[in-house]
Scaffold this motif. Structure first.
Motif, PDB file in Angstrom:
ATOM      1  N   SER A   7       0.839  -1.190   0.000  1.00 43.44           N
ATOM      2  CA  SER A   7       0.000   0.000   0.000  1.00 43.44           C
ATOM      3  C   SER A   7       0.875   1.241   0.000  1.00 43.44           C
ATOM      4  N   PRO A   8       0.371   2.354  -0.545  1.00 45.68           N
ATOM      5  CA  PRO A   8      -0.859   2.436  -1.309  1.00 45.68           C
ATOM      6  C   PRO A   8      -0.700   1.804  -2.684  1.00 45.68           C
ATOM      7  N   ARG A   9      -1.759   1.661  -3.423  1.00 46.32           N
ATOM      8  CA  ARG A   9      -1.661   1.146  -4.777  1.00 46.32           C
ATOM      9  C   ARG A   9      -1.245   2.237  -5.754  1.00 46.32           C
ATOM     10  N   TYR A  10      -1.663   3.449  -5.485  1.00 49.23           N
ATOM     11  CA  TYR A  10      -1.333   4.579  -6.347  1.00 49.23           C
ATOM     12  C   TYR A  10      -0.964   5.780  -5.477  1.00 49.23           C
ATOM     13  N   LYS A  11      -0.025   6.562  -6.002  1.00 50.25           N
ATOM     14  CA  LYS A  11       0.371   7.757  -5.273  1.00 50.25           C
ATOM     15  C   LYS A  11       0.791   8.813  -6.275  1.00 50.25           C
ATOM     16  N   ILE A  12       0.225  10.007  -6.120  1.00 48.70           N
ATOM     17  CA  ILE A  12       0.606  11.139  -6.953  1.00 48.70           C
ATOM     18  C   ILE A  12       1.127  12.220  -6.029  1.00 48.70           C
ATOM     19  N   ILE A  13       2.342  12.666  -6.292  1.00 48.14           N
ATOM     20  CA  ILE A  13       2.936  13.717  -5.462  1.00 48.14           C
ATOM     21  C   ILE A  13       3.641  14.732  -6.354  1.00 48.14           C
ATOM     22  N   GLU A  14       3.945  15.866  -5.773  1.00 47.65           N
ATOM     23  CA  GLU A  14       4.742  16.863  -6.483  1.00 47.65           C
ATOM     24  C   GLU A  14       6.219  16.624  -6.176  1.00 47.65           C
ATOM     25  N   LYS A  15       7.050  16.991  -7.130  1.00 46.49           N
ATOM     26  CA  LYS A  15       8.484  16.797  -6.922  1.00 46.49           C
ATOM     27  C   LYS A  15       8.934  17.522  -5.660  1.00 46.49           C
ATOM     28  N   LYS A  16       9.950  16.950  -5.058  1.00 42.10           N
ATOM     29  CA  LYS A  16      10.542  17.419  -3.813  1.00 42.10           C
ATOM     30  C   LYS A  16       9.759  17.003  -2.573  1.00 42.10           C
ATOM     31  N   GLN A  17       8.601  16.409  -2.766  1.00 43.43           N
ATOM     32  CA  GLN A  17       7.843  15.900  -1.635  1.00 43.43           C
ATOM     33  C   GLN A  17       8.345  14.523  -1.234  1.00 43.43           C
ATOM     34  N   PRO A  18       8.142  14.117   0.021  1.00 43.37           N
ATOM     35  CA  PRO A  18       8.487  12.753   0.430  1.00 43.37           C
ATOM     36  C   PRO A  18       7.353  11.787   0.134  1.00 43.37           C
ATOM     37  N   VAL A  19       7.702  10.512   0.037  1.00 35.03           N
ATOM     38  CA  VAL A  19       6.690   9.484  -0.180  1.00 35.03           C
ATOM     39  C   VAL A  19       7.196   8.182   0.446  1.00 35.03           C
ATOM     40  N   ALA A  67      15.243   2.536   3.264  1.00 41.71           N
ATOM     41  CA  ALA A  67      14.319   1.430   3.514  1.00 41.71           C
ATOM     42  C   ALA A  67      14.597   0.864   4.897  1.00 41.71           C
ATOM     43  N   GLU A  68      13.573   0.246   5.434  1.00 39.98           N
ATOM     44  CA  GLU A  68      13.747  -0.422   6.712  1.00 39.98           C
ATOM     45  C   GLU A  68      12.827  -1.622   6.782  1.00 39.98           C
ATOM     46  N   ARG A  69      13.223  -2.568   7.596  1.00 42.54           N
ATOM     47  CA  ARG A  69      12.414  -3.760   7.806  1.00 42.54           C
ATOM     48  C   ARG A  69      12.530  -4.127   9.290  1.00 42.54           C
ATOM     49  N   LEU A  70      11.817  -3.402  10.089  1.00 46.30           N
ATOM     50  CA  LEU A  70      11.843  -3.618  11.527  1.00 46.30           C
ATOM     51  C   LEU A  70      11.203  -4.949  11.864  1.00 46.30           C
ATOM     52  N   LYS A  71      11.817  -5.671  12.779  1.00 46.77           N
ATOM     53  CA  LYS A  71      11.313  -6.954  13.260  1.00 46.77           C
ATOM     54  C   LYS A  71      11.288  -8.021  12.176  1.00 46.77           C
ATOM     55  N   GLY A  72      11.888  -7.726  11.033  1.00 42.75           N
ATOM     56  CA  GLY A  72      12.014  -8.743  10.007  1.00 42.75           C
ATOM     57  C   GLY A  72      10.734  -9.159   9.328  1.00 42.75           C
ATOM     58  N   VAL A  73       9.705  -8.300   9.379  1.00 42.80           N
ATOM     59  CA  VAL A  73       8.444  -8.661   8.724  1.00 42.80           C
ATOM     60  C   VAL A  73       8.095  -7.575   7.709  1.00 42.80           C
ATOM     61  N   LEU A  77       9.663   1.515   2.214  1.00 43.20           N
ATOM     62  CA  LEU A  77      10.602   2.156   1.302  1.00 43.20           C
ATOM     63  C   LEU A  77      10.222   3.631   1.214  1.00 43.20           C
ATOM     64  N   LYS A  78      11.213   4.505   1.407  1.00 38.42           N
ATOM     65  CA  LYS A  78      10.938   5.939   1.409  1.00 38.42           C
ATOM     66  C   LYS A  78      11.781   6.651   0.368  1.00 38.42           C
ATOM     67  N   ILE A  79      11.199   7.687  -0.201  1.00 41.39           N
ATOM     68  CA  ILE A  79      11.919   8.574  -1.112  1.00 41.39           C
ATOM     69  C   ILE A  79      11.756   9.989  -0.578  1.00 41.39           C
ATOM     70  N   GLN A  80      12.891  10.663  -0.389  1.00 42.29           N
ATOM     71  CA  GLN A  80      12.833  12.039   0.087  1.00 42.29           C
ATOM     72  C   GLN A  80      14.088  12.786  -0.308  1.00 42.29           C
ATOM     73  N   PRO A  81      13.977  13.800  -1.169  1.00 42.31           N
ATOM     74  CA  PRO A  81      12.773  14.243  -1.869  1.00 42.31           C
ATOM     75  C   PRO A  81      12.590  13.501  -3.184  1.00 42.31           C
ATOM     76  N   ALA A  82      11.354  13.394  -3.617  1.00 42.19           N
ATOM     77  CA  ALA A  82      11.080  12.708  -4.886  1.00 42.19           C
ATOM     78  C   ALA A  82      11.442  13.598  -6.075  1.00 42.19           C
ATOM     79  N   GLU A  83      11.893  12.953  -7.141  1.00 39.71           N
ATOM     80  CA  GLU A  83      12.208  13.635  -8.385  1.00 39.71           C
ATOM     81  C   GLU A  83      11.301  13.089  -9.498  1.00 39.71           C
ATOM     82  N   LEU A  84      11.226  13.847 -10.579  1.00 43.36           N
ATOM     83  CA  LEU A  84      10.360  13.439 -11.685  1.00 43.36           C
ATOM     84  C   LEU A  84      10.711  12.033 -12.176  1.00 43.36           C
ATOM     85  N   GLY A  85      11.992  11.720 -12.205  1.00 40.71           N
ATOM     86  CA  GLY A  85      12.456  10.433 -12.701  1.00 40.71           C
ATOM     87  C   GLY A  85      12.129   9.253 -11.805  1.00 40.71           C
TER      88      GLY A  85
END
Lengths: 114, 113
Positions: A7-19, A67-73, A77-85
């Motif tokens: 989740s989510p299945r879809y995400k639309i953000i503006e560049k330089k925003q985190p996701v 990225a992180e995987r706390l407790k192994g489950v 995955l994070k992007i900050q800041p996001a770019e057009l590419g």
């Protein structure tokens, strides 16, 4: 058995925003993978986890991706800041262990960066 | 390094006819080979794999693939195509020594009624 959940299945953000993207692997699967799939291409590995340890992150752009995987489950995955590419589909997959032959994929998160 | 080539961007076939989707690979060691299918807005679904043993592998939905070591190929086949088989097909390879899976660019299969 339940499949890989993302989740989510879809995400639309503006560049330089985190996701952030979330993944819950198949129960009992110790190995978790994040892939990026660009339009018209096959998936490319970003990072692989064995339990909570990132054992292959050579393709992860570490200046903006984390990225992180706390407790192994579950994993995030994070992007900050996001770019057009960064617009792509982000796929999570899991397998019982590192050298288990078959990886099972979730439905993916389609990211559009404007 | 390992790589996969899917030489056809698109394959067109009439319903009821046999289909073949081509894949060739390159690895330095012995390969594990996979086929996945992707429907629109869906993740990749596992179809079949070759690990060892019989060169002809049977998988889901009537698909099969033949491992040919001398030609480094792993073509996907089905004796009689269905319209519902229309999707994007990916071939993938992994060197048995490593965990990283390398995918081809994908081949779009279009089955016409």
């Amino acid at each position: 058995e339940a499949g890989v959940v993302q989740s989510p299945r879809y995400k639309i953000i503006e560049k330089k925003q985190p996701v952030a993207f979330w993944c819950n692997p198949i129960s009992g699967h110790n190995t978790l993978y994040w892939y990026r799939q660009n339009l018209g291409q096959g998936p490319e590995l970003l990072i692989r986890y064995e339990n909570e340890e990132a054992v292959d992150d050579s393709q992860l752009p570490k200046d903006r991706f984390s990225a992180e995987r706390l407790k192994g489950v579950d994993s995030t995955l994070k992007i900050q800041p996001a770019e057009l590419g960064d617009s792509a589909v982000y796929l999570c997959a899991s397998s019982r262990q590192a050298f288990e032959e078959t990886q099972y994929f979730g439905p993916g998160t389609r990211l559009l960066v404007l | 390094a390992q790589s996969v080539a899917q030489p056809e961007d698109q394959v067109n076939v009439a319903e009821g006819n046999p289909l073949t989707v081509k894949c060739t690979y390159s690895v330095s060691g012995n390969p594990y080979l996979f086929w996945y299918v992707q429907y629109p807005n869906r993740g990749l679904q596992f179809l079949l794999k070759y690990i060892t043993g019989d060169n002809l592998v049977k998988g889901s939905y009537g698909f099969e693939a033949e491992f040919n070591k001398s030609q480094t190929s792993f073509h996907l086949k089905k004796p009689s195509a269905l319209v519902s088989d229309s999707a994007l097909y990916f071939c993938a390879v992994r060197d048995v020594r490593y965990s990283t899976l390398t995918f081809g660019k994908g081949t779009m299969l279009l089955v016409s009624p």
